[in-house]
Design an enzyme around this catalytic site. Structure first.
Site, PDB file in Angstrom:
ATOM      1  N   LYS A  59      51.492  50.372  40.447  1.00  0.00           N
ATOM      2  CA  LYS A  59      50.595  49.414  39.786  1.00  0.00           C
ATOM      3  C   LYS A  59      50.039  50.036  38.513  1.00  0.00           C
ATOM      4  O   LYS A  59      49.700  51.230  38.495  1.00  0.00           O
ATOM      5  CB  LYS A  59      49.464  49.058  40.759  1.00  0.00           C
ATOM      6  CG  LYS A  59      48.534  47.947  40.289  1.00  0.00           C
ATOM      7  CD  LYS A  59      47.543  47.584  41.385  1.00  0.00           C
ATOM      8  CE  LYS A  59      46.604  46.469  40.981  1.00  0.00           C
ATOM      9  NZ  LYS A  59      45.692  46.090  42.083  1.00  0.00           N
ATOM     10  N   SER A 134      45.568  41.271  43.449  1.00  0.00           N
ATOM     11  CA  SER A 134      45.951  41.568  42.082  1.00  0.00           C
ATOM     12  C   SER A 134      47.223  42.412  41.964  1.00  0.00           C
ATOM     13  O   SER A 134      47.807  42.482  40.888  1.00  0.00           O
ATOM     14  CB  SER A 134      44.801  42.301  41.368  1.00  0.00           C
ATOM     15  OG  SER A 134      44.570  43.556  41.985  1.00  0.00           O
ATOM     16  N   SER A 158      43.605  43.027  47.322  1.00  0.00           N
ATOM     17  CA  SER A 158      44.694  43.042  46.340  1.00  0.00           C
ATOM     18  C   SER A 158      46.017  43.634  46.788  1.00  0.00           C
ATOM     19  O   SER A 158      47.013  43.473  46.091  1.00  0.00           O
ATOM     20  CB  SER A 158      44.243  43.764  45.079  1.00  0.00           C
ATOM     21  OG  SER A 158      43.493  42.876  44.312  1.00  0.00           O
TER      22      SER A 158
HETATM   23  N1  GLN Z   1      40.501  39.051  44.306  1.00  0.00           N
HETATM   24  C1  GLN Z   1      39.546  40.108  44.315  1.00  0.00           C
HETATM   25  C2  GLN Z   1      38.936  40.286  42.954  1.00  0.00           C
HETATM   26  O1  GLN Z   1      39.329  39.587  42.089  1.00  0.00           O
HETATM   27  C3  GLN Z   1      40.213  41.347  44.788  1.00  0.00           C
HETATM   28  C4  GLN Z   1      40.757  42.209  43.728  1.00  0.00           C
HETATM   29  C5  GLN Z   1      41.274  43.518  44.243  1.00  0.00           C
HETATM   30  O2  GLN Z   1      41.329  43.766  45.445  1.00  0.00           O
HETATM   31  N2  GLN Z   1      41.557  44.398  43.310  1.00  0.00           N
HETATM   32  O3  GLN Z   1      38.078  41.073  42.748  1.00  0.00           O
END
Ligand code: GLN
Length: 443
Positions: A59, A134, A158
């Site tokens: 990532k 994400s 994410s």
């Molecule tokens: N959807 C969550 C956010 O937008 C989780 C993001 C993540 O786990 N990096 O913060």
């Protein structure tokens, strides 16, 4: 893989597949120009490391020396890492190979992959739909067969959300189990680096290498050696967690998986409630906003190029402005403190749950992956609600995994659905062992 196959040949195979298919998928932001050279080096080794020849996508918020950690943002678009994150260093030491950097929501802020400055990622398991976010590229790359494994980060879901939507395994370790040194923060008190892969065993293998206490990340803890436990013959008790508002088609897949668990594994099942869980989303976001705002103050345009507020997408900007508002001196930290209070309550609730049950299971997400672009038309509340079942474990600091559970049929489509398993803080080896039994039921 045949015993004689050279890693170099395997990497070539992945590269040609990426070349042919990634225009559509959009999983990779950058390929490692030295990957074949690195593969040859690994091929020439006499003594093989624990991750010998395994090919990883990473990532884009994790530093890999010489590659870009852009966080899928215009702000860091040209930022080339000057060092390896601890997880990368450990993977390389065990002869793992990094094939490239993966797309994600900008600064890991999102649930769909649509917030990347470089375009959404397509879900090859359900084309035309979001991969989930994400860690969008991390799940898509594994699902599309572009690499063996990938690294992602999970702050509120994410890793697990895209794993569920793309039909792969995704593990979020306990907070403190894996060093975050070299991870670009979304929210430092919640972020964890974890692994996505095709099966539990591969992921467990990687975690056994990357986990461990380290001085450079003072939030790491010594949970003992991370090793997948054997649950083949153990009879355990699982708590089934339900969330009102979950898509009934998803719940049906989970219910039939739980039935299969009872019938084939002979495990005991009981219903469980986690008090205050309905407050998780509204607790999670203020924490993230404040910590993200503070973390982004270094992207002021002086060192890394463009100032974040000048070039960021809407969601990142919302978090910066929101975080700056909540952190105003006149509020004296009251919102942040209040959120910390509820975080603690949820944590205690899980501790109580794990006194009664070995693990808690639930759907990963209450909604199916929507069609790419649809996120634009959804309200913020609807989007944030997609984290309702995943962010509680980040708040509690416990470990959790998404294991493919089945499919929901929509017309001609078969959309993957994952089951989430959660275990207590530091019980990552147990989590993996339980997940492996569930994975073995049917796929
Ligand atoms: N959807 C969550 C956010 O937008 C989780 C993001 C993540 O786990 N990096 O913060």
């Amino acid at each position: 893989m045949g015993k004689e196959e050279l890693i170099e040949e395997k990497v070539k195979g992945y590269l040609s597949r990426i070349k042919a298919e990634d225009k559509k998928v959009n999983a990779f932001l950058e390929l490692n120009g030295d990957v074949l050279k690195e593969a040859r080096k690994v091929d020439s080794k006499k003594k093989k490391g624990k991750l010998f020849g395994l090919v990883f996508g990473v990532k884009s918020n994790i530093n890999v020396l010489g590659l870009k950690a852009s966080c899928a943002s215009e702000t860091l678009k040209d930022y080339k890492s000057t060092y390896d994150a601890t997880v990368i260093k450990k993977i390389k030491e065990e002869d793992g190979i990094i094939i490239g950097m993966l797309n994600c929501d900008e600064f890991a802020s999102g649930v769909s992959g649509e917030n990347s400055a470089f375009g959404a990622t397509d879900n090859s398991a359900a084309p035309g739909r979001i991969t989930g976010g994400s860690s969008s590229g991390s799940a898509a790359a594994v699902a599309a067969g572009f690499c063996d494994l990938s690294l992602g980060s999970d702050t509120g879901g994410s890793i697990r959300t895209p794993a569920s939507h793309c039909g792969v395994i995704g593990v979020k370790p306990s907070y403190g189990a894996v060093s975050r040194y070299g991870l670009i923060d979304l929210s430092m008190s919640l972020d964890q680096i974890g692994v996505l892969g095709k099966n539990v065993e591969d992921c467990a293998n990687v975690l056994s290498v990357i986990a461990g206490k380290e001085d450079r990340d003072t939030s790491t803890r010594d949970f003992g050696k991370l090793k997948m436990e054997n649950y083949g013959k153990k009879k355990i008790k699982i708590g089934v967690l339900r969330l009102r508002g979950t898509d009934s088609k998803i719940q049906k897949v989970i219910d039939s998986k739980v039935k299969e668990i009872v019938e084939k594994l002979g495990w005991n099942v009981g219903e469980i409630e986690i008090e205050n869980i309905e407050l998780a989303v509204e607790t999670y976001y203020p924490l993230v906003y404040v910590e993200f705002f503070s973390g982004t103050r270094r992207f002021d345009g002086r060192k890394y190029g463009k100032k974040i507020e000048d070039v960021s997408g809407k969601e990142v900007l919302r978090r910066i402005l929101g975080g700056s508002e909540i952190s105003k001196a006149e509020f004296a930290g009251q919102y942040y403190r209040k959120a910390l209070g509820v975080k603690n309550l949820i944590s205690l609730e899980f501790e109580k749950a794990f006194k009664k049950f070995d693990c808690v299971v639930s759907p990963v997400t209450p909604v199916l992956p929507w069609k790419i672009g649809q996120g634009e038309k959804m309200s913020l509340e609807e989007i944030y609600a997609a984290d309702a079942l995943t962010c509680p474990s980040n708040l509690a600091g416990i470990c959790a995994i998404s294991v493919p559970a089945g499919f929901v049929k929509e017309g001609k489509e078969e959309i993957p659905v994952g089951i989430q398993v959660m275990c207590g803080k530091g019980e990552d080896g147990k989590l993996l062992g339980i997940a492996r039994e569930i994975e073995g039921l049917s796929r």
